[in-house]
Motif scaffolding. Structure first.
Motif, short mmCIF file in Angstrom:
data_model
loop_
_atom_site.label_atom_id
_atom_site.label_comp_id
_atom_site.label_asym_id
_atom_site.label_seq_id
_atom_site.Cartn_x
_atom_site.Cartn_y
_atom_site.Cartn_z
N ASP A 112 4.66 -6.05 5.67
CA ASP A 112 5.41 -6.73 4.60
C ASP A 112 4.84 -6.36 3.23
O ASP A 112 5.60 -6.14 2.28
N ALA A 115 5.84 -2.81 2.33
CA ALA A 115 7.24 -2.78 1.93
C ALA A 115 7.40 -3.27 0.49
O ALA A 115 8.15 -2.69 -0.31
N PHE A 144 9.10 3.45 4.54
CA PHE A 144 9.66 2.42 3.68
C PHE A 144 10.58 3.05 2.65
O PHE A 144 10.31 4.16 2.18
N GLY A 148 12.17 -1.53 -0.98
CA GLY A 148 11.22 -2.45 -0.36
C GLY A 148 11.55 -2.82 1.06
O GLY A 148 11.12 -3.88 1.53
N HIS A 149 12.28 -1.94 1.75
CA HIS A 149 12.64 -2.21 3.15
C HIS A 149 11.80 -1.34 4.09
O HIS A 149 11.64 -0.13 3.85
N TYR A 150 11.31 -1.95 5.15
CA TYR A 150 10.66 -1.21 6.23
C TYR A 150 11.75 -0.52 7.04
O TYR A 150 12.68 -1.16 7.53
#
Length: 211
Positions: A112, A115, A144, A148-150
């Motif tokens: 988290d 990300a 990523f 900000g997304h994995y």
């Protein structure tokens, strides 16, 4: 599209210029390949260091930032963990306990945070980690996007030589190639770059440069 280097300094970064297509009208992607050391057995401090390096790369306009194999968790070069056939030492067991504790869960709080870093600095981030799945560790790459997304992960399929003592084997379910605005992104870890069938599979998915 052309992939061009950024002039990042710090611990001695490595840059390569790779042409992604021969059209002179193609867009240009600015990428940074980080060469820096882990703070061994201290994952929070290593994450702080990763953010400092990521911020520096972003300040030079990097759109894609790639970190080394096992940057989070550490590559245990020179360690034996007290292993010999049929025996393990108490000191080696304690070293492995600390190494296992330095690995990260995927998903998990460290993922988290990575990300969030990618989103904060608006970069595509490729990060080498030691992934913990129960009692098994994997040499893994995480991906990523700049929002900000994995995106997902690749586990090293065939640990090299004595790496097999400490890392599990990946499989074909984690050989992703992501189609992004900066190009198709995937990863082959270390010796995997010399595995023809793996590279062929990734080329078939459209990847042209392995991280």
């Amino acid at each position: 599209m052309a992939l061009v280097p950024t002039p990042v300094v710090n611990e001695g970064q490595l840059f390569a210029e790779v042409e992604m297509g021969g059209d002179s009208s193609s867009s240009t992607v600015r990428a940074t390949v980080v060469q820096a050391s882990t703070i061994f057995y201290d994952t929070p401090a290593t994450l702080d260091k990763a953010e400092r390096l990521l911020a520096e790369a972003a300040s030079y306009g990097a759109q894609l930032v790639v970190f080394p194999e096992a940057f989070i968790g550490g590559y245990p070069r020179g360690l034996t963990f007290g292993v010999s056939i049929g025996n393990r030492t108490d000191k080696g067991k304690e070293e492995f306990r600390k190494y296992h504790a330095s690995a990260i869960d995927v998903p998990g709080p460290e993922v988290d945070r990575l990300a969030a870093m990618a989103g904060k600095y608006k970069v595509y981030l490729v990060m080498g980690v030691i992934e913990r799945d129960g009692y098994t560790l994997y040499c893994t790459v995480l991906f990523f996007d700049s929002q900000g997304h994995y995106l997902g992960k690749h586990r090293k399929i065939m640990p090299t030589a004595l790496e097999r003592i400490i890392w599990g084997f990946g499989d074909g379910s984690t050989v992703p190639v992501y189609d992004t605005p900066v190009g198709k992104i995937g990863a082959a870890i270390c010796w995997e770059n010399r595995m023809p069938l793996l590279r062929t599979a990734m080329y078939a998915k459209g990847q042209r440069c392995a991280c």
